[in-house]
Design an enzyme around this catalytic site. Structure first.
Site, PDB file in Angstrom:
ATOM      1  N   HIS A  18       0.842  -1.205   0.000  1.00  0.00           N
ATOM      2  CA  HIS A  18       0.000   0.000   0.000  1.00  0.00           C
ATOM      3  C   HIS A  18       0.874   1.250   0.000  1.00  0.00           C
ATOM      4  O   HIS A  18       2.099   1.178  -0.120  1.00  0.00           O
ATOM      5  CB  HIS A  18      -0.991  -0.015   1.166  1.00  0.00           C
ATOM      6  CG  HIS A  18      -0.342  -0.106   2.530  1.00  0.00           C
ATOM      7  ND1 HIS A  18       0.563   0.814   2.985  1.00  0.00           N
ATOM      8  CD2 HIS A  18      -0.479  -1.011   3.526  1.00  0.00           C
ATOM      9  CE1 HIS A  18       0.945   0.489   4.206  1.00  0.00           C
ATOM     10  NE2 HIS A  18       0.338  -0.623   4.557  1.00  0.00           N
ATOM     11  N   HIS A  21       4.111   1.402   2.203  1.00  0.00           N
ATOM     12  CA  HIS A  21       5.293   0.701   1.679  1.00  0.00           C
ATOM     13  C   HIS A  21       5.886   1.470   0.493  1.00  0.00           C
ATOM     14  O   HIS A  21       7.091   1.570   0.324  1.00  0.00           O
ATOM     15  CB  HIS A  21       4.928  -0.700   1.192  1.00  0.00           C
ATOM     16  CG  HIS A  21       4.146  -1.509   2.186  1.00  0.00           C
ATOM     17  ND1 HIS A  21       2.913  -2.023   1.915  1.00  0.00           N
ATOM     18  CD2 HIS A  21       4.418  -1.858   3.456  1.00  0.00           C
ATOM     19  CE1 HIS A  21       2.453  -2.680   2.964  1.00  0.00           C
ATOM     20  NE2 HIS A  21       3.355  -2.589   3.923  1.00  0.00           N
ATOM     21  N   CYS A 126       3.312  -8.908  20.808  1.00  0.00           N
ATOM     22  CA  CYS A 126       2.315  -8.452  19.836  1.00  0.00           C
ATOM     23  C   CYS A 126       2.657  -9.099  18.505  1.00  0.00           C
ATOM     24  O   CYS A 126       3.720  -8.843  17.939  1.00  0.00           O
ATOM     25  CB  CYS A 126       2.305  -6.931  19.683  1.00  0.00           C
ATOM     26  SG  CYS A 126       1.279  -6.414  18.268  1.00  0.00           S
ATOM     27  N   CYS A 129       3.194  -6.669  15.467  1.00  0.00           N
ATOM     28  CA  CYS A 129       4.536  -6.043  15.421  1.00  0.00           C
ATOM     29  C   CYS A 129       5.610  -7.110  15.311  1.00  0.00           C
ATOM     30  O   CYS A 129       6.745  -6.795  15.027  1.00  0.00           O
ATOM     31  CB  CYS A 129       4.898  -5.315  16.713  1.00  0.00           C
ATOM     32  SG  CYS A 129       3.874  -3.980  17.238  1.00  0.00           S
ATOM     33  N   CYS A 143      -1.187  -2.993  22.688  1.00  0.00           N
ATOM     34  CA  CYS A 143       0.005  -2.595  21.931  1.00  0.00           C
ATOM     35  C   CYS A 143      -0.208  -1.180  21.398  1.00  0.00           C
ATOM     36  O   CYS A 143      -1.247  -0.901  20.798  1.00  0.00           O
ATOM     37  CB  CYS A 143       0.218  -3.569  20.777  1.00  0.00           C
ATOM     38  SG  CYS A 143       1.163  -2.843  19.414  1.00  0.00           S
ATOM     39  N   HIS A 146      -0.611  -1.349  17.342  1.00  0.00           N
ATOM     40  CA  HIS A 146      -1.735  -2.068  16.723  1.00  0.00           C
ATOM     41  C   HIS A 146      -3.022  -2.039  17.530  1.00  0.00           C
ATOM     42  O   HIS A 146      -4.036  -2.573  17.087  1.00  0.00           O
ATOM     43  CB  HIS A 146      -1.317  -3.504  16.404  1.00  0.00           C
ATOM     44  CG  HIS A 146      -0.261  -3.565  15.351  1.00  0.00           C
ATOM     45  ND1 HIS A 146       1.085  -3.607  15.643  1.00  0.00           N
ATOM     46  CD2 HIS A 146      -0.354  -3.497  14.002  1.00  0.00           C
ATOM     47  CE1 HIS A 146       1.772  -3.603  14.514  1.00  0.00           C
ATOM     48  NE2 HIS A 146       0.930  -3.533  13.507  1.00  0.00           N
ATOM     49  N   LYS A 296      -6.097   6.826  10.748  1.00  0.00           N
ATOM     50  CA  LYS A 296      -5.089   5.790  10.579  1.00  0.00           C
ATOM     51  C   LYS A 296      -5.552   4.853   9.454  1.00  0.00           C
ATOM     52  O   LYS A 296      -6.738   4.549   9.346  1.00  0.00           O
ATOM     53  CB  LYS A 296      -4.947   5.009  11.888  1.00  0.00           C
ATOM     54  CG  LYS A 296      -3.748   4.113  11.862  1.00  0.00           C
ATOM     55  CD  LYS A 296      -3.508   3.388  13.167  1.00  0.00           C
ATOM     56  CE  LYS A 296      -2.298   2.507  12.992  1.00  0.00           C
ATOM     57  NZ  LYS A 296      -2.447   1.112  13.108  1.00  0.00           N
ATOM     58  N   LYS A 299      -6.939  -2.053   7.507  1.00  0.00           N
ATOM     59  CA  LYS A 299      -7.801  -2.977   6.773  1.00  0.00           C
ATOM     60  C   LYS A 299      -9.229  -2.838   7.264  1.00  0.00           C
ATOM     61  O   LYS A 299     -10.170  -2.768   6.491  1.00  0.00           O
ATOM     62  CB  LYS A 299      -7.332  -4.419   7.036  1.00  0.00           C
ATOM     63  CG  LYS A 299      -6.549  -4.999   5.883  1.00  0.00           C
ATOM     64  CD  LYS A 299      -6.293  -6.473   6.070  1.00  0.00           C
ATOM     65  CE  LYS A 299      -5.071  -6.709   6.943  1.00  0.00           C
ATOM     66  NZ  LYS A 299      -4.646  -8.115   7.038  1.00  0.00           N
TER      67      LYS A 299
END
Ligand code: MSP
Length: 487
Positions: A18, A21, A126, A129, A143, A146, A296, A299
């Site tokens: 996405h 990256h 986690c 991560c 976490c 996440h 943020k 998904k």
């Protein structure tokens, strides 16, 4: 000449590529292209991080083997980099046999040396991560990255003696200013190390999708130890060998990554290298995070941006331009479709696009087909040249948005100059003055083209083609706009 070695993180294959990256990889590409244009030799490595419990679970949920899953997603990353015009030199996958063998050998070496020892790990983990968390790092029991509750783990585990490297790391940070970059990220790392480093767990018995510890295969090697090692296995490091070609590349000049994985690169990785007796990278640089329309990206929110959509709507170069113009590299930023369109129509279609078409149309009409020599004492050209040093400094310091700001100031200057000189009137009154002015514009636009080239390589090439010495006389008189306006 030692090659300039720059890297991106290895991306997990549990999700398709996405904009996040794409951001790191494009930054590396922009820098690599810039350095090459300065005559440097570059080795640019990217790749995929394919082991770990998370990927094992994703593959199982999709009813395929983890290897097949990884093969497919790695391919998708490669295709994405092609779409985005990324010119990497090497794509490493952590499932490559050579990489796996070296990771195993390095693990054994560290065991022999006492840098790795067997113990028991009881604590939090986690899985998103792939990180062991301390109670004190949690926010409301979750976490911080996440926002998920970590798993509780209690199992036999190998440990890496990170504590041993606390002082050497602090000394290194002190004696190598610029190692931790941008400098506003240095403090957090230094404070973290000063508070004291604990040894870290580096193997799992409950994760089977990983590289087995050679001398004790019921353990698999912790995915971060596996992944970080890519930075040396990619350019061909082999334990116990003379490593001649590796030494032409190592140490890395720059590891690029997002801020959430800075500690791995700024603390654990240098400690591993110290344990191996290898020189440390020159710079570890963390950039900020993109949110999407203020939120943020995730998904579950369904707001994950696929760069391919933007590229098919606007074209590749505008996308490459936008993400580096919009946000100072290093800081967080927000992606908004409206901001993209505004910059596209304003800065690309209007400022650069119009300047270019109106100038080239006049050049085609009034200048001979062979391009003139560089004008002597052109005030305009010299004025542009004045920013060259600053633009180069910005590029070297990864201050991409600042470099683009400077380039666009020059574009505005050129637009003003055209408005002021009114070449269409000169065409009626003073042909010599017109030719002189267009000649200056050719050279100024060539300079602009060279500056934008790392960001917008095909636009720069198109510009140069129209401004090149051997233009074809049969070239159409009206040129296509560089950036057609969007409604
Ligand atoms: N596999 C590890 C890295 C191992 S490196 C030895 C990993 N992979 S990842 O797929 O999660 O990629 C993380 C990287 O993607 C970040 O460091 C950053 O470079 C990029 N980004 C992912 N999401 C991002 C944003 N929303 N914004 C900007 N970059 C982000 O971590």
């Amino acid at each position: 000449m030692k090659k300039y070695y720059l890297t991106t993180p290895l991306y997990y294959v549990n999700y398709k590529p996405h904009i996040g990256h794409a951001y790191t990889t494009l930054a590396a590409d922009v820098l690599a292209r810039y350095l090459k244009s300065q005559g440097k030799k570059v080795f640019f490595q990217t790749g995929t991080d394919e082991h770990g419990g998370n990927i094992e679970k994703t593959a199982a949920a999709n009813n395929v083997s983890p290897q097949k899953w990884a093969d497919d997603v790695a391919l998708e990353f490669k295709e994405m980099w092609k779409t985005l015009g990324i010119e990497y030199d090497y794509f490493i996958r952590t499932t490559d046999e050579k990489h796996k063998a070296q990771v195993q050998a390095i693990f054994e070496r560290m065991l022999e040396q006492g840098d790795i020892y067997l113990g028991n790990y009881a604590g939090l983990y986690c899985s998103s991560c792939e990180n062991f968390l301390d109670e004190s790092e949690l926010i409301e029991g979750k976490c911080p990255v996440h926002k998920k509750e970590p798993e509780k783990i209690n199992e036999e585990s190998y440990f890496f003696k990170l504590s041993k490297y606390e002082k050497p790391l602090l000394e290194h940070y002190k004696s190598h200013p610029g190692f931790l970059s941008p400098d506003y990220r240095a403090n957090e790392i230094i404070r973290f190390v000063e508070r004291g480093l604990n040894d870290i767990s580096v193997s799992r018995t409950k994760v089977s999708w990983g590289i087995p510890v050679k001398s004790n295969p019921k353990h698999t090697i912790y995915v971060w130890i596996d992944a970080l090692t890519n930075y040396i296995t990619g350019p061909g490091f082999e334990l116990g060998k003379d490593n001649e070609s590796f030494n032409e590349i190592w140490p890395a000049d720059l590891h690029l990554m997002g801020k959430e994985i800075y500690r791995f690169h700024a603390v654990i990785w240098p400690a591993m290298l110290m344990a191996l007796g290898l020189p440390l990278p020159k710079k570890v640089y963390a950039h900020g995070w993109w949110t999407v329309e203020g939120e943020k990206m995730s998904k579950s929110r369904g707001n994950v941006i696929d760069p391919r959509d933007l590229v098919s709507e606007y074209g590749l170069d505008p996308f490459r331009y936008f993400i580096f113009r919009e946000v100072p590299f290093g800081q967080d930023g927000d992606f908004s479709a409206e901001a993209f369109k505004r910059r596209y129509n304003g800065e690309l279609a209007n400022d650069l696009g119009n300047l270019f078409s109106r100038t080239v149309n006049m050049i085609n009409k009034y200048l001979d087909s062979s391009m003139p020599d560089k004008p002597e004492n052109s005030q305009l050209f010299n004025q542009l040249l004045e920013s060259k040093k600053d633009i180069e400094k910005d590029m070297e310091e990864l201050q991409f948005s600042s470099a683009l700001d400077r380039i666009w100031k020059n574009i505005s200057l050129l637009n003003r100059e055209v408005d002021l000189k009114k070449p269409w009137e000169l065409a009626k009154t003073d042909k010599e003055a017109l030719k002189k002015f267009l000649n200056e514009m050719v050279w100024c636009l060539r300079l602009v083209s060279s500056w934008i080239s790392p960001f917008m390589p095909s636009t720069a090439a198109r510009m140069l083609m129209h401004l090149s010495v051997s233009r074809q006389p049969e070239e159409p008189k009206k040129i296509e706009p560089l950036f057609p306006r969007k409604q």
